[in-house]
Scaffold this motif. Sequence first.
Motif: not given
Lengths: 243, 101
Positions: A189, A192, B85-90, B92-95
């Motif tokens: 991603n 991210a 941060s990467y996990w959370l952003a992934k 949150l942003l995957s939608r």
Amino acid sequence: MSEIVIQFQQVAASILSLSGLFWIGITVTIYVFSKRIHTLTGNHPLTLPLVISALVLGGLLFVLDVPVSEFQRATSLIHWLLGPVTVALAVPLHHQYQRIAGLGWRLWVAIVAGGVIAPALAWFTLYLFNAPLMLSMTMLVKSITTPLAMETAALTGGVPAIAAVFVISTGVVGAMVCPWVFKLLGGNNPAAQGVALGTVAHAIGTAKALQLSELTGALAAISLSLNGVLTAFVLPVLISTLE
Amino acid sequence: MLVVQFSLPLPGALLGLGLLSALMALSKALARAISRAAQPILANMSFFFIPAVLGIAIYWSILQANLLAILLAIVGSTVVSLGVSYWLAKKLLSRQSDEIP
């Protein structure tokens, strides 16, 4: 304003001196050489131009018995340009603005989480080791960009010069470990990855993100600036309330 | 870009970043010119950090006395927070990922 004029005069004086020209020339030469090495090793994180340049220059200063403070005075032009150079990050930001705008509050949550966890964890580690307070205070600014980190450290009882070193180390470590961390957590991603790199590893992470893709670079740039501003504003207020 | 920087009080770098973004939003021709001018700066940003990094030598004794703690703090917190941060952003942003090409 007058402060800027005085700073400018000092910088001008250092460039016009022979040692200024000499050391800036040496620094540029070593940097160009380091960039070649970085390209030749396939952009490996261990050969980041900054790491190689600092090691070679440090070795050179040691061999020639030149104090680092003298080197820093001679090359103050380079350090002084760090602030204006940060402004250039507006460019990747502008190019990706449309994509970033759609992310909204989710982006903020991710950035704030990273921006709080990194300094809190570092502070706690130093606390466990009973390290001097000035070191732990300096540690709090380690994830934000160097010019902001140095200003904030001065306000919060840290040491600006050490802040610069912690900030750079964090950036280098972040840029070096990010391929493994991202691989471990899986899923490619780019957005991210940009958020994580910009929030945790500031401009060095952003430089790494720019190598990954333009979208990653843009998100790193916006995360870097949002986390930088937030930390620089919140931290001094928080610390003065706690005292 | 330097002129923008000169006229500003601290924290200049971020105000400058905002101003330059605003300028680029105002005019497409200006935006093109600015991004051309900024390319070499962006590609060589790490050069400007070199003198700051060497500042480590001045505080060598304090740093050396706490070297293990500092290394653990920097490496540990950086790895963990990068991961979080990467996990959370992934998550949150995957939608939005369908909308992001």
